[in-house]
Design a protein around this motif. Structure first.
Motif, PDB file in Angstrom:
ATOM      1  N   GLU A  18       0.739  -1.099   0.122  1.00  0.00           N
ATOM      2  CA  GLU A  18      -0.008  -0.025   0.119  1.00  0.00           C
ATOM      3  C   GLU A  18       0.820   1.177   0.129  1.00  0.00           C
ATOM      4  OE1 GLU A  18      -3.472   0.261  -0.352  1.00  0.00           O
ATOM      5  OE2 GLU A  18      -3.228  -1.845  -0.780  1.00  0.00           O
ATOM      6  N   ASP A  19       1.908   1.137   0.739  1.00  0.00           N
ATOM      7  CA  ASP A  19       2.770   2.375   0.592  1.00  0.00           C
ATOM      8  C   ASP A  19       3.723   2.512  -0.438  1.00  0.00           C
ATOM      9  OD1 ASP A  19       1.662   3.014   3.323  1.00  0.00           O
ATOM     10  OD2 ASP A  19       3.255   1.796   4.093  1.00  0.00           O
ATOM     11  N   ARG A  20       3.905   1.637  -1.319  1.00  0.00           N
ATOM     12  CA  ARG A  20       4.855   1.933  -2.559  1.00  0.00           C
ATOM     13  C   ARG A  20       4.035   1.928  -3.739  1.00  0.00           C
ATOM     14  NH1 ARG A  20       9.385  -2.618  -1.808  1.00  0.00           N
ATOM     15  NH2 ARG A  20      10.509  -1.137  -3.117  1.00  0.00           N
ATOM     16  N   LEU A  45      -5.999   5.755 -19.961  1.00  0.00           N
ATOM     17  CA  LEU A  45      -5.062   5.976 -19.106  1.00  0.00           C
ATOM     18  C   LEU A  45      -4.981   4.928 -17.781  1.00  0.00           C
ATOM     19  CD1 LEU A  45      -4.727   9.902 -19.187  1.00  0.00           C
ATOM     20  CD2 LEU A  45      -3.520   8.216 -20.433  1.00  0.00           C
ATOM     21  N   ALA A  46      -3.839   4.170 -17.630  1.00  0.00           N
ATOM     22  CA  ALA A  46      -3.807   3.197 -16.617  1.00  0.00           C
ATOM     23  C   ALA A  46      -4.394   3.713 -15.031  1.00  0.00           C
ATOM     24  CB  ALA A  46      -2.692   2.568 -16.554  1.00  0.00           C
ATOM     25  N   HIS A  47      -3.936   5.120 -14.761  1.00  0.00           N
ATOM     26  CA  HIS A  47      -4.030   5.343 -13.217  1.00  0.00           C
ATOM     27  C   HIS A  47      -5.599   5.629 -13.246  1.00  0.00           C
ATOM     28  CE1 HIS A  47      -3.137   9.387 -15.479  1.00  0.00           C
ATOM     29  NE2 HIS A  47      -4.031   9.916 -14.632  1.00  0.00           N
ATOM     30  N   ARG A  48      -6.311   6.082 -14.495  1.00  0.00           N
ATOM     31  CA  ARG A  48      -7.648   6.413 -14.182  1.00  0.00           C
ATOM     32  C   ARG A  48      -8.680   5.099 -14.299  1.00  0.00           C
ATOM     33  NH1 ARG A  48      -9.621  11.355 -15.696  1.00  0.00           N
ATOM     34  NH2 ARG A  48     -11.353  10.538 -16.478  1.00  0.00           N
ATOM     35  N   ASP A  65      -5.101  12.636  -9.565  1.00  0.00           N
ATOM     36  CA  ASP A  65      -3.825  13.096  -9.138  1.00  0.00           C
ATOM     37  C   ASP A  65      -2.866  12.164  -8.815  1.00  0.00           C
ATOM     38  OD1 ASP A  65      -1.720  14.959  -8.460  1.00  0.00           O
ATOM     39  OD2 ASP A  65      -2.645  14.644  -6.552  1.00  0.00           O
ATOM     40  N   HIS A  66      -1.819  12.043  -8.962  1.00  0.00           N
ATOM     41  CA  HIS A  66      -0.809  10.893  -8.448  1.00  0.00           C
ATOM     42  C   HIS A  66      -0.457  11.836  -7.339  1.00  0.00           C
ATOM     43  CE1 HIS A  66      -0.844   9.088 -12.392  1.00  0.00           C
ATOM     44  NE2 HIS A  66      -0.562   8.271 -11.580  1.00  0.00           N
ATOM     45  N   GLN A  67      -0.584  11.259  -6.099  1.00  0.00           N
ATOM     46  CA  GLN A  67      -0.050  11.989  -4.881  1.00  0.00           C
ATOM     47  C   GLN A  67       1.326  11.789  -4.713  1.00  0.00           C
ATOM     48  OE1 GLN A  67      -2.863  12.238  -1.145  1.00  0.00           O
ATOM     49  NE2 GLN A  67      -3.736  10.383  -2.367  1.00  0.00           N
ATOM     50  N   CYS A  68       2.031  10.607  -5.157  1.00  0.00           N
ATOM     51  CA  CYS A  68       3.236  10.194  -5.065  1.00  0.00           C
ATOM     52  C   CYS A  68       4.042  10.851  -6.222  1.00  0.00           C
ATOM     53  CB  CYS A  68       3.357   8.533  -5.279  1.00  0.00           C
ATOM     54  SG  CYS A  68       2.699   8.151  -7.004  1.00  0.00           S
ATOM     55  N   GLY A  69       3.440  11.242  -7.155  1.00  0.00           N
ATOM     56  CA  GLY A  69       4.147  12.232  -8.197  1.00  0.00           C
ATOM     57  C   GLY A  69       4.744  11.251  -9.362  1.00  0.00           C
ATOM     58  N   VAL A  70       4.485   9.788  -9.269  1.00  0.00           N
ATOM     59  CA  VAL A  70       5.067   8.908 -10.286  1.00  0.00           C
ATOM     60  C   VAL A  70       3.942   8.545 -11.346  1.00  0.00           C
ATOM     61  CG1 VAL A  70       6.044   6.577 -10.585  1.00  0.00           C
ATOM     62  CG2 VAL A  70       6.651   7.710  -8.492  1.00  0.00           C
ATOM     63  N   ARG A  71       3.948   8.904 -12.517  1.00  0.00           N
ATOM     64  CA  ARG A  71       2.940   8.950 -13.438  1.00  0.00           C
ATOM     65  C   ARG A  71       2.647   7.475 -13.914  1.00  0.00           C
ATOM     66  NH1 ARG A  71       4.305  14.218 -17.607  1.00  0.00           N
ATOM     67  NH2 ARG A  71       3.846  15.803 -15.890  1.00  0.00           N
ATOM     68  N   HIS A  72       3.484   6.543 -13.822  1.00  0.00           N
ATOM     69  CA  HIS A  72       3.144   5.157 -14.285  1.00  0.00           C
ATOM     70  C   HIS A  72       2.669   4.488 -13.041  1.00  0.00           C
ATOM     71  CE1 HIS A  72       7.487   4.761 -13.097  1.00  0.00           C
ATOM     72  NE2 HIS A  72       7.178   3.579 -12.815  1.00  0.00           N
ATOM     73  N   CYS A  73       2.477   4.922 -11.982  1.00  0.00           N
ATOM     74  CA  CYS A  73       1.969   4.410 -10.445  1.00  0.00           C
ATOM     75  C   CYS A  73       0.404   4.340 -10.666  1.00  0.00           C
ATOM     76  CB  CYS A  73       2.173   5.061  -9.444  1.00  0.00           C
ATOM     77  SG  CYS A  73       1.507   4.504  -7.837  1.00  0.00           S
ATOM     78  N   VAL A  74       0.094   2.898 -10.514  1.00  0.00           N
ATOM     79  CA  VAL A  74      -1.500   2.764 -10.631  1.00  0.00           C
ATOM     80  C   VAL A  74      -1.949   2.175  -9.095  1.00  0.00           C
ATOM     81  CG1 VAL A  74      -1.646   2.162 -12.948  1.00  0.00           C
ATOM     82  CG2 VAL A  74      -0.944   0.436 -11.384  1.00  0.00           C
ATOM     83  N   PRO A  76      -4.219   2.364  -6.006  1.00  0.00           N
ATOM     84  CA  PRO A  76      -5.175   3.200  -5.963  1.00  0.00           C
ATOM     85  C   PRO A  76      -5.124   4.011  -4.697  1.00  0.00           C
ATOM     86  CG  PRO A  76      -5.945   0.955  -6.562  1.00  0.00           C
ATOM     87  CD  PRO A  76      -4.240   1.102  -6.124  1.00  0.00           C
ATOM     88  N   SER A  77      -4.160   3.761  -3.726  1.00  0.00           N
ATOM     89  CA  SER A  77      -4.086   4.462  -2.674  1.00  0.00           C
ATOM     90  C   SER A  77      -3.227   5.767  -2.646  1.00  0.00           C
ATOM     91  CB  SER A  77      -3.467   3.694  -1.365  1.00  0.00           C
ATOM     92  OG  SER A  77      -2.290   3.324  -1.613  1.00  0.00           O
ATOM     93  N   HIS A  78      -2.474   5.955  -3.695  1.00  0.00           N
ATOM     94  CA  HIS A  78      -1.666   7.093  -4.389  1.00  0.00           C
ATOM     95  C   HIS A  78      -2.430   7.916  -5.152  1.00  0.00           C
ATOM     96  CE1 HIS A  78       2.498   5.006  -3.655  1.00  0.00           C
ATOM     97  NE2 HIS A  78       1.790   4.703  -2.719  1.00  0.00           N
ATOM     98  N   LEU A  79      -3.692   7.633  -5.600  1.00  0.00           N
ATOM     99  CA  LEU A  79      -4.631   8.347  -6.469  1.00  0.00           C
ATOM    100  C   LEU A  79      -5.770   8.998  -5.852  1.00  0.00           C
ATOM    101  CD1 LEU A  79      -4.672   5.686  -9.362  1.00  0.00           C
ATOM    102  CD2 LEU A  79      -3.233   7.541  -9.041  1.00  0.00           C
TER     103      LEU A  79
END
Length: 128
Positions: A18-20, A45-48, A65-74, A76-79
């Motif tokens: 969950e944190d990564r 878009l994968a994150h959406r 929005d990616h709270q982590c700032g990593v555009r290829h992160c999916v 859900p706890s970072h979005l």
């Protein structure tokens, strides 16, 4: 294979935590966002898609929005769903950088008058 199973098969589960960040391993577009083929004629878009699968429908007028700032992160706890303005102001583009400035180039503090920032020292920003 159903859509959800096909989607999650393209995520790096070695770091499923969950944190990564959960790295999108499939196609990415030029700016780093993951791309997923939903149907033969529909790309998303994968994150959406991750947000919609795990959190729910994206509210109208909102972006993810990616709270982590990593555009290829999916992960859900970072979005999170935010307005386009919030998304822009949280970024590192010129609009966001200038919006965070609290002092004018002369060193004087800005004050907000309606939708305009005016320098209290040199009056920079006041329409002539």
């Amino acid at each position: 294979m159903e859509l959800e199973e096909r989607f999650w098969s393209k995520v790096d589960w070695d770091i499923h935590d969950e944190d990564r960040c959960w790295a999108w391993e499939a196609t990415k577009i030029w700016n780093g966002y993951g791309r997923f083929k939903v149907t033969r004629t529909c790309l998303g878009l994968a994150h959406r898609i991750a947000y919609e699968l795990e959190v729910g429908e994206i509210p109208e007028g909102m972006v993810i929005d990616h709270q982590c700032g990593v555009r290829h992160c999916v992960n859900p706890s970072h979005l999170r769903a935010v307005t386009p303005r919030q998304n822009t102001l949280m970024g590192n583009g010129p609009t966001a950088v200038n919006a965070r400035k609290v002092n004018c180039r002369c060193g004087g503090p800005y004050r907000q008058i309606k939708l305009q920032r005016i320098c209290e020292r040199c009056d920079y920003g006041r329409a002539s």
